[in-house]
Design a protein around this motif. Sequence first.
Motif, PDB file in Angstrom:
ATOM      1  N   LEU A 121       2.898  -2.706 -11.806  1.00  0.00           N
ATOM      2  CA  LEU A 121       4.191  -3.400 -11.754  1.00  0.00           C
ATOM      3  C   LEU A 121       4.580  -3.715 -10.309  1.00  0.00           C
ATOM      4  O   LEU A 121       4.942  -4.857  -9.982  1.00  0.00           O
ATOM      5  N   VAL A 122       4.491  -2.720  -9.447  1.00  0.00           N
ATOM      6  CA  VAL A 122       4.857  -2.913  -8.039  1.00  0.00           C
ATOM      7  C   VAL A 122       3.966  -3.974  -7.399  1.00  0.00           C
ATOM      8  O   VAL A 122       4.441  -4.862  -6.678  1.00  0.00           O
ATOM      9  N   THR A 123       2.678  -3.907  -7.679  1.00  0.00           N
ATOM     10  CA  THR A 123       1.744  -4.870  -7.093  1.00  0.00           C
ATOM     11  C   THR A 123       2.118  -6.299  -7.501  1.00  0.00           C
ATOM     12  O   THR A 123       2.187  -7.212  -6.670  1.00  0.00           O
ATOM     13  N   HIS A 124       2.401  -6.486  -8.799  1.00  0.00           N
ATOM     14  CA  HIS A 124       2.727  -7.843  -9.274  1.00  0.00           C
ATOM     15  C   HIS A 124       4.101  -8.298  -8.791  1.00  0.00           C
ATOM     16  O   HIS A 124       4.273  -9.465  -8.412  1.00  0.00           O
ATOM     17  N   ASP A 142       0.831  -1.222   0.000  1.00  0.00           N
ATOM     18  CA  ASP A 142       0.000   0.000   0.000  1.00  0.00           C
ATOM     19  C   ASP A 142       0.855   1.258   0.000  1.00  0.00           C
ATOM     20  O   ASP A 142       0.600   2.197  -0.750  1.00  0.00           O
ATOM     21  N   ARG A 143       1.850   1.248   0.868  1.00  0.00           N
ATOM     22  CA  ARG A 143       2.682   2.463   0.975  1.00  0.00           C
ATOM     23  C   ARG A 143       3.409   2.731  -0.335  1.00  0.00           C
ATOM     24  O   ARG A 143       3.518   3.867  -0.786  1.00  0.00           O
ATOM     25  N   VAL A 144       3.922   1.646  -0.951  1.00  0.00           N
ATOM     26  CA  VAL A 144       4.670   1.854  -2.205  1.00  0.00           C
ATOM     27  C   VAL A 144       3.720   2.320  -3.310  1.00  0.00           C
ATOM     28  O   VAL A 144       4.029   3.276  -4.038  1.00  0.00           O
ATOM     29  N   THR A 145       2.576   1.682  -3.429  1.00  0.00           N
ATOM     30  CA  THR A 145       1.669   2.094  -4.521  1.00  0.00           C
ATOM     31  C   THR A 145       1.189   3.534  -4.289  1.00  0.00           C
ATOM     32  O   THR A 145       1.105   4.323  -5.222  1.00  0.00           O
TER      33      THR A 145
END
Length: 293
Positions: A38-41, A17-20
Amino acid sequence: MRFPNETAPVPADALVDRVTRSFDACPDPRLREVLVSLVTHLHAVVREVRLTEDEWAAAVAFLTRCGEVTDEHRQEFVLLSDVLGLSMQTVTVNDRTEGGATEATVSGPFFVEGSPEVPLGGDVGGGARGEPCLVEGTVTDDAGRPVPGARIEVWEADDDGRYDVQYDDGRVAGRAHLFSDAAGRYRFWGVTPTPYPIPHDGPVGALLAAAGRSPMRAAHLHFMVTAPGLRRLVTHIFVRGDALLDHDAVFGVRDSLVTTFEQRPAGTPAPDGRVPDGTWTRARFDIVLGTAD
Ligand code: BEZ
Ligand code: FE
């Protein structure tokens, strides 16, 4: 969300969550969409396989090595994308075949600008070794109208599986361009395609070996077809019966592109009167170009 191998409620979700959310203020909405996905995957992969720190370091070393062998002649990252099927997936999601347009496939690294022009019925082989092959067909639009003057770029490997850019004497062979005639017809002589390996002496080759995968491509002949107002087509034809059709190293085979190369016995004259020295083959490939976006 908890992955099966995660035993307790995890701070991992909070991290994702924080990164997205760090991209919330990204001024380009498309860039934001791509980065968030991309980050999520990527985080999901790390969590699903419980990636170790050594494995993370090995992945970084692998990508570093890909960078080291990449130069103006060699693009190891594209090759990596090819063998992971990402190039073909990108081609597929961007293909527009609704109106019956010919399907596209990967372009590969061996196209070069500035190929010689040959007349209709001319020789694309240019001295490349191999069994002669007469390729003919039409270029039409998706309403079935002939496309005169379409530029047809053709490139292919020789019998030894090498493109001319891999020769050390600078010879041009197995590549040329020609233009369709007033009725949209084209024909040329080339060589019957044979299977060959993608460049596999670098990190991508090592990855394939570690995975027990072959670097071989199904036999094919490349086309790039352009005409004003119509969608550019980059594709190949493949050889019906080739045992590699289901095992192409870059996943480029599409059923609609598998073409019969009928073999003719030695001594059989071709329609243009040519009598090749040995056996030769004949293939037909009718090309339909979609309307440009
Ligand atoms: C080729 O067909 O020329 C090719 C495609 C992808 C990777 C390497 C070669
Ligand atoms: Fe190729």
